[in-house]
Design a protein around this motif. Structure first.
Motif, PDB file in Angstrom:
ATOM      1  N   UNK B 128      27.712 -13.296 -40.126  1.00  0.00           N
ATOM      2  CA  UNK B 128      28.817 -14.042 -40.743  1.00  0.00           C
ATOM      3  C   UNK B 128      28.376 -15.026 -41.827  1.00  0.00           C
ATOM      4  N   UNK B 129      27.236 -15.660 -41.652  1.00  0.00           N
ATOM      5  CA  UNK B 129      26.805 -16.703 -42.591  1.00  0.00           C
ATOM      6  C   UNK B 129      26.005 -16.154 -43.773  1.00  0.00           C
ATOM      7  N   UNK B 133      22.870 -11.543 -48.257  1.00  0.00           N
ATOM      8  CA  UNK B 133      21.421 -11.717 -48.108  1.00  0.00           C
ATOM      9  C   UNK B 133      20.927 -11.011 -46.841  1.00  0.00           C
ATOM     10  N   UNK B 134      20.204  -9.919 -47.027  1.00  0.00           N
ATOM     11  CA  UNK B 134      19.727  -9.130 -45.879  1.00  0.00           C
ATOM     12  C   UNK B 134      18.747  -9.909 -45.015  1.00  0.00           C
ATOM     13  N   UNK B 135      18.065 -10.870 -45.633  1.00  0.00           N
ATOM     14  CA  UNK B 135      17.035 -11.615 -44.899  1.00  0.00           C
ATOM     15  C   UNK B 135      17.611 -12.791 -44.130  1.00  0.00           C
ATOM     16  N   UNK B 136      18.879 -13.100 -44.346  1.00  0.00           N
ATOM     17  CA  UNK B 136      19.500 -14.231 -43.644  1.00  0.00           C
ATOM     18  C   UNK B 136      19.911 -13.764 -42.241  1.00  0.00           C
ATOM     19  N   UNK B 151      19.782 -11.973 -28.822  1.00  0.00           N
ATOM     20  CA  UNK B 151      20.986 -12.798 -28.806  1.00  0.00           C
ATOM     21  C   UNK B 151      21.488 -12.983 -30.235  1.00  0.00           C
ATOM     22  N   UNK B 152      22.788 -12.838 -30.407  1.00  0.00           N
ATOM     23  CA  UNK B 152      23.329 -13.078 -31.745  1.00  0.00           C
ATOM     24  C   UNK B 152      24.604 -12.304 -32.002  1.00  0.00           C
ATOM     25  N   UNK B 153      25.060 -12.396 -33.258  1.00  0.00           N
ATOM     26  CA  UNK B 153      26.347 -11.812 -33.645  1.00  0.00           C
ATOM     27  C   UNK B 153      26.168 -11.039 -34.942  1.00  0.00           C
ATOM     28  N   UNK B 154      26.511  -9.766 -34.918  1.00  0.00           N
ATOM     29  CA  UNK B 154      26.440  -8.953 -36.138  1.00  0.00           C
ATOM     30  C   UNK B 154      27.864  -8.650 -36.619  1.00  0.00           C
ATOM     31  N   UNK B 155      28.034  -8.775 -37.931  1.00  0.00           N
ATOM     32  CA  UNK B 155      29.378  -8.687 -38.510  1.00  0.00           C
ATOM     33  C   UNK B 155      29.599  -7.339 -39.210  1.00  0.00           C
ATOM     34  N   UNK B 156      30.830  -6.903 -39.202  1.00  0.00           N
ATOM     35  CA  UNK B 156      31.298  -5.735 -39.954  1.00  0.00           C
ATOM     36  C   UNK B 156      30.283  -4.579 -39.871  1.00  0.00           C
ATOM     37  N   UNK B 209      32.691  -6.065 -34.837  1.00  0.00           N
ATOM     38  CA  UNK B 209      31.863  -7.261 -34.662  1.00  0.00           C
ATOM     39  C   UNK B 209      31.094  -7.001 -33.364  1.00  0.00           C
ATOM     40  N   UNK B 210      29.805  -7.137 -33.395  1.00  0.00           N
ATOM     41  CA  UNK B 210      29.012  -6.859 -32.191  1.00  0.00           C
ATOM     42  C   UNK B 210      28.269  -8.122 -31.765  1.00  0.00           C
ATOM     43  N   UNK B 211      28.444  -8.457 -30.523  1.00  0.00           N
ATOM     44  CA  UNK B 211      27.767  -9.639 -29.973  1.00  0.00           C
ATOM     45  C   UNK B 211      26.681  -9.201 -28.997  1.00  0.00           C
ATOM     46  N   UNK B 212      25.522  -9.788 -29.159  1.00  0.00           N
ATOM     47  CA  UNK B 212      24.398  -9.520 -28.252  1.00  0.00           C
ATOM     48  C   UNK B 212      24.194 -10.776 -27.400  1.00  0.00           C
ATOM     49  N   UNK B 213      24.407 -10.617 -26.118  1.00  0.00           N
ATOM     50  CA  UNK B 213      24.282 -11.766 -25.207  1.00  0.00           C
ATOM     51  C   UNK B 213      23.216 -11.440 -24.163  1.00  0.00           C
ATOM     52  N   UNK B 214      22.009 -11.914 -24.448  1.00  0.00           N
ATOM     53  CA  UNK B 214      20.863 -11.622 -23.575  1.00  0.00           C
ATOM     54  C   UNK B 214      20.701 -10.128 -23.310  1.00  0.00           C
ATOM     55  N   UNK B 215      20.722  -9.388 -24.375  1.00  0.00           N
ATOM     56  CA  UNK B 215      20.536  -7.934 -24.271  1.00  0.00           C
ATOM     57  C   UNK B 215      19.041  -7.633 -24.150  1.00  0.00           C
TER      58      UNK B 215
END
Lengths: 431, 376
Positions: B128-129, B133-136, B151-156, B209-215
């Motif tokens: 999202x942020x 920028x692929x490196x962000x 852990x994290x959030x991937x957008x679109x 939107x994909x969320x990774x929660x302690x995957x």
């Protein structure tokens, strides 16, 4: 698909690069070196190498290069700002002469063109241009002394001010009969004074010739007025008939097919991606040295022009490859060849953008009229002037040419609408 | 220098062209769009049988042995037919990341299922942020025993709703925008801790939107070297740009041709509107924008096949800038020249325009790639 030149073509690239390095070295490529004799060295080297008229038939001094070789030679010369060897004389007058002139005329005039020592121009257009149905007003009248007298005025002549010779289109009466017109569809049957059209060669320093350069747009166009100019029989080309008229009127050329395509690629003003890339690099250097690099507007414009030039180069190479393939295969490949008119329109647009970018980079130094030559004895008025090929006032002139070019671009779109899209009804009633 | 196609390339192009012409009408496409998956599984299996899903993979990996030019030719035809099947998400992006960065074992494990059409996948790289920028990357992968915890959030994430596995970028070291320290992982979408929120995009494709929660993932799910995943990611994205760019070229060809035909038929003031010079010039400009984009497409495809590096990246960015500008111009004018019906759901014109609009933004817009072009 592959973008690299063949081994043979790469070897030719090396040969050309070595030639340029020897006769037009890096120090000659800056503008300051021009006019100091290096140009003469270059011209002589090109003539000595036999490369001054590569597109001519071999019997008249041509090189029989492939289309890619022509492109390599032209693009590399343009990329280093080498003095132009493709002149109006070599590209237009020469081909007309070896198609229409008598052998004695060829012997007399072709060497001067081939050696790049004589400037030529071509007088065809008149006040009523481009109405082809009109009669040509410039007349040649036979005199009692076996000579001829030329009277009339030719307009929009490229390079008139610098040329030594002019090839002039004329009409003359040859008795009563059917009217002859440039327009084959016009009424041919009216019984009136019968005319024929022809070409003659005139020395621009001859008595009765007046050259009127036009500075309105900083272009090299001018007018030439002929008042009782004496023309000898041996300077009249033995031509007549509609085919010749149609060819001249439509400014077609009878150059070898591969050269014609290269001319289309480079267009009539030699606008090519390498030449324009060089101009852009000059502007970038100027901006860097002036410390304007942080100006986001300029940076964006520069990058945008870089992309435009990448497009132009891609178009050029695509057209070149397609055309070469068609010539090699001696037949239609089934793939529709890219129209050269697209390149011309794109090139004109980039040229105009480059002019605007350069004026923007000048800032306040776009205001002085440098061509007034008020500062000749005091050195350059603004810093880093030597980095740029053209000053601001000449670019304003270029902008005027661009407006003129806009009219042409308008017409080019009409042609493309017909040839590419099948929307070919562009008659007056629909405009 | 040669801009002609090989016999195999011509055959590939012609076979896709025939399929689009005979078996992929706009109505069929819209039916597939309205299905639960958002595309036709039958078509997907046809693509697999015809070998199209393996076009960009080497013969050693079970593919067709083609390169960027082959993918470009295929996607151009897909653009002409406005194909909705997830070639981009599964084959070009996820398959591409594994192809460019994965070990032989990883390729052997995942690529055959992509090529034979039995698996769907996606590349989860955007956050999202990050904007373009692929490196962000803020998604983290922390070492945990023999494996990692993500852990994290991937957008679109394009094709996220159908993906059986995703290739995800996560930070294993470094700061938020460092290129070093990014690692790619292959993650099964049914794994515990992974959740999705699915939605359609403006152009009728599907994303999540994909969320990774302690995957928790095993060490063998790492694509390439730990911390060195950026290169493969960037390469896959540049392949993606060439693919969607080629698709845009196909879209533009369809739009200008449809517009010309429409203007030849549509009468106003007692004559076909295609006879008006001002409209002719607009159509000529549409045609020219298409030809310019197509020329750069050839250059970009050839540059990548020549060897991926700065020259190829520069050509790709130039191409992306051009299709961004040209796509907008061609799309807008096609809609305008069709009048009000150009905006309707029933006519394909507006759908092509939507796809072009999405492509303009996908993988970085005109401004982003102008800067990238200038920096290379």
């Amino acid at each position: 698909m592959q973008i690299q030149f063949s081994q043979q073509e790469q070897a030719f690239c090396v040969q050309v690069d070595e030639f340029i390095a020897q006769y037009w070295p890096a120090e000659s490529q800056s503008l300051g070196a021009r006019g100091l004799g290096q140009s003469d060295v270059w011209y002589k080297a090109v003539v000595d190498a036999g490369w001054s008229v590569p597109g001519w038939p071999a019997e008249f001094g041509g090189t029989e290069w492939s289309m890619v070789q022509h492109y390599i030679w032209q693009s590399r010369c343009l990329a280093v700002n080498a003095p132009a060897t493709r002149t109006f004389a070599t590209e237009h007058v020469g081909p007309l002469l070896f198609d229409y002139a008598a052998r004695a005329q060829l012997s007399k005039y072709l060497p001067g063109i081939r050696d790049l020592t004589q400037g030529w121009c071509f007088g065809w257009k008149e006040a009523h241009w481009p109405d082809l149905s009109q009669q040509m007003a410039t007349t040649l009248v036979h005199s009692d002394n076996g000579k001829h007298q030329l009277n009339g005025e030719k307009r929009a002549i490229l390079g008139a001010a610098a040329a030594q010779w002019i090839l002039v289109g004329f009409s003359r009466n040859i008795g009563r009969g059917a009217k002859q017109s440039f327009d084959q569809t016009a009424d041919q049957g009216a019984d009136m004074e019968e005319k024929e059209y022809g070409l003659c060669i005139v020395d621009l320093s001859a008595t009765g010739v007046q050259v009127r350069p036009s500075n309105a747009s900083q272009s090299q166009f001018g007018a030439v007025v002929f008042t009782n100019v004496v023309v000898s029989e041996e300077d009249i080309l033995p031509v007549s008939g509609q085919a010749f008229i149609q060819r001249i009127a439509h400014q077609s050329s009878n150059l070898e097919p591969q050269v014609q395509v290269v001319m289309d690629v480079t267009s009539k003003f030699q606008v090519t991606a390498p030449a324009l890339q060089r101009q852009l690099s000059d502007i970038e250097s100027y901006i860097d040295q002036q410390g304007f690099v942080d100006d986001e507007e300029l940076s964006r414009d520069i990058n945008g022009l870089g992309v435009d030039l990448a497009v132009l180069q891609a178009l050029e190479l695509r057209l070149l490859a397609q055309s070469q393939s068609q010539i090699q295969n001696q037949a239609e490949s089934g793939v529709k060849t890219l129209s050269p008119l697209i390149l011309q329109i794109c090139g004109d647009k980039i040229r105009a953008k480059l002019g605007a970018l350069q004026i923007a980079s000048f800032g306040y130094y776009a205001l002085p009229d440098f061509d007034a030559r008020l500062f000749d004895n005091e050195g350059p008025l603004y810093p880093q002037a030597h980095l740029l090929e053209q000053n601001a006032s000449s670019l304003v002139g270029q902008g005027l040419v661009g407006l003129g070019g806009g009219r042409e671009e308008f017409e080019l779109r009409d042609v493309l609408a017909g040839t590419e899209l099948g929307l070919n009804d562009t008659s007056e009633e629909n405009r | 220098m040669d801009f002609s196609f090989t016999e195999e390339q011509t055959l590939l192009q012609e076979s896709i062209e025939r399929f689009i012409q005979n078996d992929y009408s706009f109505d069929d496409r819209q039916k597939a769009v309205g299905s639960e998956q958002g595309y036709s599984e039958q078509n997907w299996q046809t693509f697999a049988e015809l070998g199209w899903l393996g076009v960009g993979f080497s013969e050693a990996d079970g593919g067709f042995g083609g390169g960027a030019v082959e993918c470009m030719l295929m996607m151009e035809q897909f653009g002409y037919g406005l194909v909705i099947e997830p070639m981009l998400g599964t084959v070009i992006l996820a398959g591409g990341a594994i192809k460019h960065g994965g070990s032989e074992a990883l390729k052997t494990k995942y690529l055959p299922s992509i090529i034979d059409g039995s698996a769907q996948s996606a590349l989860a790289y955007a956050e999202p942020q990050a904007r373009f920028n692929l490196a962000d990357v803020t998604t983290t992968a922390t070492a945990d025993g023999d494996g990692f915890v993500i852990n994290g959030h991937k957008a679109v994430v394009l094709n996220g709703p159908s993906a059986d596995f995703v290739v995800v970028s996560a930070r294993t070291s470094g700061d938020q925008r460092d290129q070093d320290g990014i690692t790619l992982f292959v993650v099964d979408t049914k794994i515990a801790g992974l959740s999705r929120r699915d939605y359609p995009t403006v152009d009728a494709f599907r994303a999540s939107e994909i969320t990774f929660d302690n995957v928790k993932v095993e060490a063998d799910s790492v694509v390439g070297e730990i911390g060195q995943g950026f290169a493969a990611l960037e390469h896959a994205i540049d392949d993606g740009i060439l693919a969607v760019g080629a698709e845009a070229v196909g879209c533009m060809e369809k739009l200008y041709k449809e517009t010309v035909e429409y203007c030849k038929q549509r009468e106003q003031f007692g004559q076909a509107i295609g006879k008006f010079q001002v409209l002719q010039h607009r159509m000529v400009d549409m045609f020219m924008e298409h030809e310019q984009s197509k020329s750069l497409m050839f250059m970009a495809g050839m540059r990548i096949d020549e060897g991926y590096g700065p020259e190829a990246q520069k050509a790709i960015s130039a191409f992306k800038v051009q299709i961004g500008k040209s796509g907008k111009f061609v799309g807008q004018n096609a809609v305008q020249l069709h009048g009000g019906m150009g905006m309707t759901e029933e006519l394909s014109i507006g759908h092509y325009f939507k796809r072009l609009t999405i492509i303009e933004t996908l993988f970085g817009n005109v401004d982003f790639h102008l800067k990238r072009f200038g920096s290379l």
